[in-house]
Design a protein around this motif. Structure first.
Motif, PDB file in Angstrom:
ATOM      1  N   LYS A 182      -1.002  10.401  -5.388  1.00  0.00           N
ATOM      2  CA  LYS A 182      -0.682  10.449  -3.966  1.00  0.00           C
ATOM      3  C   LYS A 182      -1.258   9.249  -3.214  1.00  0.00           C
ATOM      4  O   LYS A 182      -0.739   8.861  -2.160  1.00  0.00           O
ATOM      5  N   ALA A 183      -2.334   8.671  -3.748  1.00  0.00           N
ATOM      6  CA  ALA A 183      -2.941   7.505  -3.105  1.00  0.00           C
ATOM      7  C   ALA A 183      -2.088   6.253  -3.259  1.00  0.00           C
ATOM      8  O   ALA A 183      -2.428   5.196  -2.721  1.00  0.00           O
ATOM      9  N   SER A 184      -0.975   6.370  -3.992  1.00  0.00           N
ATOM     10  CA  SER A 184      -0.018   5.273  -4.103  1.00  0.00           C
ATOM     11  C   SER A 184       1.360   5.675  -3.574  1.00  0.00           C
ATOM     12  O   SER A 184       2.330   4.936  -3.740  1.00  0.00           O
ATOM     13  N   ASP A 185       1.443   6.842  -2.939  1.00  0.00           N
ATOM     14  CA  ASP A 185       2.714   7.350  -2.398  1.00  0.00           C
ATOM     15  C   ASP A 185       3.176   6.467  -1.239  1.00  0.00           C
ATOM     16  O   ASP A 185       2.439   6.289  -0.269  1.00  0.00           O
ATOM     17  N   PRO A 186       4.397   5.911  -1.317  1.00  0.00           N
ATOM     18  CA  PRO A 186       4.888   5.015  -0.262  1.00  0.00           C
ATOM     19  C   PRO A 186       4.890   5.643   1.122  1.00  0.00           C
ATOM     20  O   PRO A 186       4.602   4.950   2.120  1.00  0.00           O
ATOM     21  N   SER A 187       5.193   6.939   1.222  1.00  0.00           N
ATOM     22  CA  SER A 187       5.232   7.575   2.545  1.00  0.00           C
ATOM     23  C   SER A 187       3.837   7.681   3.154  1.00  0.00           C
ATOM     24  O   SER A 187       3.659   7.499   4.368  1.00  0.00           O
ATOM     25  N   ILE A 188       2.835   7.947   2.311  1.00  0.00           N
ATOM     26  CA  ILE A 188       1.457   8.003   2.798  1.00  0.00           C
ATOM     27  C   ILE A 188       0.979   6.619   3.208  1.00  0.00           C
ATOM     28  O   ILE A 188       0.354   6.438   4.265  1.00  0.00           O
ATOM     29  N   LEU A 189       1.296   5.627   2.400  1.00  0.00           N
ATOM     30  CA  LEU A 189       0.897   4.256   2.728  1.00  0.00           C
ATOM     31  C   LEU A 189       1.557   3.794   4.033  1.00  0.00           C
ATOM     32  O   LEU A 189       0.925   3.107   4.842  1.00  0.00           O
TER      33      LEU A 189
END
Length: 269
Positions: free
Chosen positions: A75-82
């Protein structure tokens, strides 16, 4: 552009309209454009913790809040989170387990993005585990090992590295953590130990910090000291003999210069 400010809190800060610490975070956040993120990764109950901060931040006047739900490295590489984090004006890191926080986020795309945002001026606040994570090195665990003699065992880990030379400990006086911090500094004399009491914080800006809140902040400086002796027991515990370490204790309104390692006088009102 200079790096953003860091509000580093010793835990159990007052969550009310009259609380100096969270009011300071809100005031600094409102001076910038963009949403405020809440990162509850350290907590085992992230939804409850996030809800508590949403409630208090809303009461204090923040309108645009985003919960950054990251409980795995994927999740720390999830585009939506970024994408969400890239638009933040400020980030608040909650308490919990600093090892969990480091395991999920350190050396990921999210870690890199948060660091870049902070270097570009984003405000970051953190309490308890969210305070310990601010340094490059952190204490993640300590306990007394009992056999014929009691010895303190300390486990170190890596944080987010916003302040490379600080080793931050929290709940400091309330949980009697002086021994573990001075032991950690005894073995890492290049670092400055910062012990922050509950409902107390430091506001770091550039090469100095100001103390705010109810209790004290302790600074342990071993740069000019000496590690005289080091004893490790069979069960892994350790004890040090040290000399010429400096100890500073600061209360609200006092400043500390991290470059000269000296107390600075209160600013006149």
């Amino acid at each position: 552009m200079s790096s953003g400010k860091l509000l580093i809190i010793g835990g159990k800060e007052e969550k009310c309209r009259t609380g100096d610490i969270l009011s300071t975070f809100v005031d600094l956040s409102r001076a910038k454009r963009g949403a405020v993120g809440i990162l509850p990764t350290a907590s085992k109950i992230p939804n409850e913790v996030s809800a508590a901060y949403i409630e208090v931040f809303t009461k204090l006047g923040l309108e645009e809040l985003e919960v950054i739900n990251v409980d795995t490295r994927e999740k720390a590489s999830d585009p939506s989170i970024l994408k969400t984090v890239s638009g933040l004006a400020a980030l608040f890191i909650t308490g919990g387990d600093q090892k969990r926080l480091s395991d999920c986020i350190r050396n990921t795309k999210l870690h890199s993005l948060i660091t870049e945002k902070w270097k570009a001026g984003m405000l970051i606040g953190g309490t308890s585990a969210g305070a310990s994570i601010m340094g490059e090195d952190m204490i993640i665990y300590s306990e007394m090992k009992n056999n014929d003699e009691d010895r303190l065992l300390i486990e170190m880990g890596k944080g987010f590295g916003f302040e490379k030379n600080l080793l931050i400990d929290q709940h400091f006086s309330q949980r009697a953590r002086f021994g573990r911090l001075i032991s950690a500094i005894g073995e890492n004399q290049e670092l400055v130990g910062i012990g922050i009491d509950e409902n107390t914080a430091i506001l770091v800006e550039g090469d100095h910090f100001e103390v705010i809140g109810e209790h004290q902040v302790f600074v342990i400086d071993g740069k000019s000291g000496s590690l005289v002796d080091f004893v490790r027991s069979e069960n892994g515990g350790e004890e040090l003999t040290i000399t010429d370490f400096k100890l500073h204790a600061l209360t609200a309104g006092y400043y500390f210069n991290l470059s000269s390692r000296e107390i600075m006088k209160r600013k006149e009102a």
